[in-house]
Design an enzyme around this catalytic site. Structure first.
Site, PDB file in Angstrom:
ATOM      1  N   SER A 117     -24.932 -36.289  30.993  1.00  0.00           N
ATOM      2  CA  SER A 117     -24.328 -35.628  32.151  1.00  0.00           C
ATOM      3  C   SER A 117     -25.392 -35.027  33.059  1.00  0.00           C
ATOM      4  O   SER A 117     -26.454 -34.579  32.597  1.00  0.00           O
ATOM      5  CB  SER A 117     -23.390 -34.515  31.679  1.00  0.00           C
ATOM      6  OG  SER A 117     -22.923 -33.747  32.769  1.00  0.00           O
ATOM      7  N   TYR A 140     -21.356 -26.760  27.834  1.00  0.00           N
ATOM      8  CA  TYR A 140     -21.124 -28.204  27.965  1.00  0.00           C
ATOM      9  C   TYR A 140     -22.446 -28.909  28.288  1.00  0.00           C
ATOM     10  O   TYR A 140     -22.843 -29.872  27.625  1.00  0.00           O
ATOM     11  CB  TYR A 140     -20.094 -28.496  29.058  1.00  0.00           C
ATOM     12  CG  TYR A 140     -20.078 -29.947  29.471  1.00  0.00           C
ATOM     13  CD1 TYR A 140     -19.563 -30.929  28.627  1.00  0.00           C
ATOM     14  CD2 TYR A 140     -20.615 -30.357  30.696  1.00  0.00           C
ATOM     15  CE1 TYR A 140     -19.572 -32.273  28.987  1.00  0.00           C
ATOM     16  CE2 TYR A 140     -20.625 -31.684  31.068  1.00  0.00           C
ATOM     17  CZ  TYR A 140     -20.106 -32.647  30.213  1.00  0.00           C
ATOM     18  OH  TYR A 140     -20.137 -33.972  30.568  1.00  0.00           O
ATOM     19  N   LYS A 184      -6.842 -34.922  33.452  1.00  0.00           N
ATOM     20  CA  LYS A 184      -7.931 -33.958  33.294  1.00  0.00           C
ATOM     21  C   LYS A 184      -7.602 -32.571  33.849  1.00  0.00           C
ATOM     22  O   LYS A 184      -8.383 -31.634  33.698  1.00  0.00           O
ATOM     23  CB  LYS A 184      -9.199 -34.493  33.955  1.00  0.00           C
ATOM     24  CG  LYS A 184      -9.731 -35.756  33.281  1.00  0.00           C
ATOM     25  CD  LYS A 184     -10.922 -36.331  34.011  1.00  0.00           C
ATOM     26  CE  LYS A 184     -12.144 -35.438  33.901  1.00  0.00           C
ATOM     27  NZ  LYS A 184     -13.327 -36.075  34.518  1.00  0.00           N
TER      28      LYS A 184
END
Length: 315
Positions: A117, A140, A184
């Site tokens: 990411s 995250y 999501k």
């Protein structure tokens, strides 16, 4: 057989769609159907089997040969909620699970292509796939950064021991948007939310300062095509996947208003809880991606939005 973890998610299901376009259907989907609405992302796709994520982990750790010949693993499954602060859950789900799957892939020489990411860069302003440019600002991003570092250590060890490893490829996804993101909720792209707001007769809501907030928005079908390019070419490494051009949230809102010919833009206060963990700027450096011969042409934000709106608003 090809395995896609997180196969019912946005990126995973679009990878399956791209595989189906190439007449590849022997696909095992691994996911967690706690949110049963994700089935909609698979209903029009051709797969051979489905396994719950926990059952899959038991299979590869208890009786490793039951799955048969595996040609590649696309590891897209993860908790991608950037506002989640349960570090135990995040590291167990994104880091430990990924390590087990990685070692399974290495043991059986299976190409392993996984989702990293752009969150690994945090508030850095240079987006190059080297450790000195990384600095996650939420758990995250840290879980993804640490797995990238774990992969790097494996490469370093193999180099010292003169070992030849099977393919390991990490993709640093930037702001992905497109079909199959409806499940999501708050983590869906701003483009998805703008579309919903316009169709509901609401104003398009952007945070204060959004003319300065710029992100690299990349269309999900481009992401899928890059994954398949690497599967074909079997190149290892960690690579940015974005357009290489940042666009402001304000300009995204303007593009949506122009597309519909209606809508007003409203500025709302920036949430306090996001101030220390929010990336205000991202822009993929594509030098490394291009240097290994990947010439995929990414859609501009305007091109991607036009295609996405035709799909998402189809009756």
């Amino acid at each position: 057989m090809i395995i896609v973890t997180g196969g019912a998610g946005m990126i995973g299901s679009n990878i399956i769609k791209a595989l189906n376009r190439r007449n590849i259907t022997n696909i095992l989907v691994v996911d967690d159907f706690k949110n049963g609405k994700k089935f909609r992302n698979l209903v029009d796709l051709d797969i051979s089997d489905y396994l719950d994520r926990n059952d899959f982990l038991l299979k590869i750790t208890a009786n490793k040969k039951t799955l048969g010949q595996i040609d590649a693993i696309f590891h897209e499954g993860a908790c991608a909620v950037t506002t989640e602060w349960d570090g135990h859950y995040m590291m167990l789900n994104n880091y430990e699970y990924s390590k087990k799957l990685l070692h399974y892939s290495l043991e059986y020489k299976i190409p392993f292509l996984y989702a990293s990411s752009s969150a690994t860069y945090g508030k850095k302003k240079v987006f190059i796939e080297n450790k000195e440019y990384e600095g996650a600002i939420n758990i995250y991003g840290y879980s993804k950064q640490q797995f990238d570092n774990y992969v790097r250590k494996i490469w370093e060890t193999s180099k010292i021991n003169n070992e030849k490893l099977s393919q390991i490829t990490g993709f640093r996804y930037f702001n992905v948007y497109g079909p199959h993101e409806q499940h999501k909720n708050s983590m869906a792209s701003i483009i998805f939310h703008f579309n919903r707001q316009i169709n509901s007769g609401e104003t398009l809501k952007i945070f204060e300062g959004s003319k300065k907030f710029q992100r690299d928005f990349v269309y999900v079908e481009d992401v899928a095509e890059v994954n398949l390019w690497f599967m074909k070419n079997k190149i290892s490494g960690i690579f940015n996947v974005g357009t290489g051009k940042a666009t402001s949230f304000y300009n995204i809102a303007k593009t949506m208003v122009e597309y519909y010919g209606k809508g007003e833009i409203e500025t709302i206060p920036f949430p306090e809880h996001l101030k220390d963990s929010y990336q205000s700027f991202t822009e993929a450096n594509l030098t490394k991606l291009r240097s290994i011969g990947c010439k995929h042409k990414f859609k501009t934000v305007k091109e991607g939005i036009l295609e996405y709106m035709k799909i998402i608003n189809r009756k």
